[in-house]
Write a protein that holds these residues in place. Structure first.
Motif, short mmCIF file in Angstrom:
data_model
loop_
_atom_site.label_atom_id
_atom_site.label_comp_id
_atom_site.label_asym_id
_atom_site.label_seq_id
_atom_site.Cartn_x
_atom_site.Cartn_y
_atom_site.Cartn_z
N ASP A 245 0.83 -1.21 0.00
CA ASP A 245 0.00 0.00 0.00
C ASP A 245 0.87 1.26 0.00
O ASP A 245 0.60 2.21 -0.73
N LYS A 246 1.89 1.26 0.80
CA LYS A 246 2.78 2.43 0.88
C LYS A 246 3.36 2.75 -0.50
O LYS A 246 3.33 3.90 -0.94
N ASN A 247 3.89 1.75 -1.20
CA ASN A 247 4.56 1.98 -2.48
C ASN A 247 3.62 2.16 -3.66
O ASN A 247 3.89 2.97 -4.54
N THR A 248 2.52 1.42 -3.69
CA THR A 248 1.64 1.45 -4.86
C THR A 248 0.57 2.53 -4.79
O THR A 248 0.04 2.94 -5.82
N VAL A 249 0.25 2.99 -3.59
CA VAL A 249 -0.81 4.00 -3.44
C VAL A 249 -0.24 5.31 -2.89
O VAL A 249 -0.24 6.33 -3.56
N GLN A 250 0.25 5.25 -1.66
CA GLN A 250 0.66 6.48 -0.98
C GLN A 250 1.86 7.16 -1.65
O GLN A 250 1.80 8.35 -1.99
N LEU A 251 2.96 6.42 -1.83
CA LEU A 251 4.14 7.05 -2.44
C LEU A 251 3.91 7.35 -3.92
O LEU A 251 4.43 8.35 -4.42
N ARG A 252 3.13 6.53 -4.58
CA ARG A 252 2.83 6.81 -5.99
C ARG A 252 2.16 8.20 -6.11
O ARG A 252 2.50 8.99 -6.96
N ARG A 253 1.21 8.49 -5.23
CA ARG A 253 0.53 9.78 -5.25
C ARG A 253 1.46 10.91 -4.78
O ARG A 253 1.56 11.95 -5.42
N LEU A 254 2.16 10.69 -3.67
CA LEU A 254 3.00 11.74 -3.11
C LEU A 254 4.20 12.07 -4.00
O LEU A 254 4.56 13.25 -4.15
N TYR A 255 4.81 11.08 -4.61
CA TYR A 255 5.91 11.37 -5.53
C TYR A 255 5.41 12.18 -6.73
O TYR A 255 6.08 13.09 -7.20
N TRP A 256 4.21 11.86 -7.21
CA TRP A 256 3.65 12.64 -8.32
C TRP A 256 3.40 14.09 -7.87
O TRP A 256 3.78 15.04 -8.55
N GLU A 257 2.76 14.25 -6.72
CA GLU A 257 2.48 15.59 -6.19
C GLU A 257 3.77 16.37 -5.92
O GLU A 257 3.79 17.58 -6.03
N ALA A 258 4.85 15.67 -5.59
CA ALA A 258 6.13 16.31 -5.32
C ALA A 258 6.89 16.67 -6.60
O ALA A 258 7.94 17.30 -6.53
N GLY A 259 6.36 16.29 -7.76
CA GLY A 259 7.00 16.65 -9.02
C GLY A 259 8.09 15.70 -9.50
O GLY A 259 8.87 16.05 -10.39
N VAL A 260 8.16 14.51 -8.93
CA VAL A 260 9.13 13.51 -9.39
C VAL A 260 8.79 13.16 -10.85
O VAL A 260 7.62 12.93 -11.18
N LYS A 261 9.81 13.15 -11.71
CA LYS A 261 9.57 12.90 -13.14
C LYS A 261 9.28 11.43 -13.44
O LYS A 261 8.42 11.13 -14.27
N GLU A 262 10.03 10.53 -12.81
CA GLU A 262 9.82 9.10 -13.01
C GLU A 262 9.85 8.38 -11.67
O GLU A 262 10.69 8.67 -10.81
N ARG B 71 5.32 10.87 -15.47
CA ARG B 71 4.30 11.85 -15.10
C ARG B 71 3.26 11.99 -16.20
O ARG B 71 3.60 12.26 -17.34
N GLY B 72 2.01 11.80 -15.84
CA GLY B 72 0.90 12.15 -16.69
C GLY B 72 0.35 13.49 -16.23
O GLY B 72 0.95 14.14 -15.37
N THR B 73 -0.76 13.89 -16.74
CA THR B 73 -1.32 15.19 -16.37
C THR B 73 -1.85 15.21 -14.94
O THR B 73 -1.78 16.24 -14.26
N THR B 74 -2.39 14.09 -14.47
CA THR B 74 -2.96 14.05 -13.12
C THR B 74 -2.40 12.94 -12.24
O THR B 74 -2.76 12.86 -11.06
N ARG B 75 -1.56 12.08 -12.79
CA ARG B 75 -1.02 10.95 -12.04
C ARG B 75 0.11 10.31 -12.83
O ARG B 75 0.34 10.65 -13.99
N PHE B 76 0.81 9.37 -12.19
CA PHE B 76 1.81 8.59 -12.91
C PHE B 76 1.12 7.58 -13.81
O PHE B 76 0.09 7.00 -13.43
#
Length: 182
Positions: free
Chosen positions: A104-121, A139-144
């Motif tokens: 859950d941490k890697n597939t949901v929480q960090l996936r969202r937070l890394y996107w919100e933080a501007g991580v490119k990949e 990065r997509g427009t609203t999510r990875f």
């Protein structure tokens, strides 16, 4: 390990499993050699803290890469030189290897937070034998979104190459991972 994820503390107590460690090592060895050979930036192995105050993120990715361009543009800062304890901002790439306790941490929480933080990949790997998977999320427009694969090869925009992660059973019943690059 302790992470701060959007207002919540996450504590990982279990020790790292052999397959998880061998997978992470195979990936980070190749990426570190590539970064060094091309002098493309800085890469940080497991244990370096990543903080992005704007999204409430403080965690230790398995690996992260910061390009010289991101440092020069101020997307990322490393205050304190060699004595720095953290990377602050938006690295170009982060890697997480899923373990039984971090799904859950890697597939949901960090996936969202890394996107919100501007991580490119965001490279997301599941090294568990019954769930083995390797994805380069861009990065997509609203999510990875997962990079399309062709015969198992996924293109990294950050590194400008294609990568494929393989797994086979090695001596002593342990997995042998290899990150191929072209």
């Amino acid at each position: 390990r302790v992470s701060y994820l959007d207002g919540n503390f996450w504590v990982d107590l279990p020790m790292e499993r052999a397959g998880h460690n061998l997978c992470k090592k195979a990936i980070t060895n190749i990426l570190s050699a590539l970064v060094e050979a091309e002098d493309s930036g800085l890469d940080f192995a497991d244990g370096m803290l990543l903080t992005h105050l704007g999204v409430g993120l403080s965690t230790q990715p398995e690996y992260m890469f910061v390009s010289h361009a991101s440092l020069e543009r101020g997307r990322v800062s490393i205050v304190g030189g060699d004595d720095s304890l953290e990377v602050i901002g938006s690295p170009d790439m982060t890697l997480e290897v899923i373990s039984p306790t971090s799904v859950d941490k890697n597939t949901v929480q960090l996936r969202r937070l890394y996107w919100e933080a501007g991580v490119k990949e965001y490279w997301l790997v599941d090294s568990r034998e019954s769930h083995f998977a390797f994805d380069i999320l861009r990065r997509g427009t609203t999510r990875f979104v997962p990079t399309r694969k062709q015969q198992g090869w996924a293109k990294s925009q950050v590194f400008g190459r294609e990568f494929k992660l393989t797994r086979e059973t090695h001596m002593h019943g342990l997995s042998k991972f290899a990150l191929l690059a072209k």
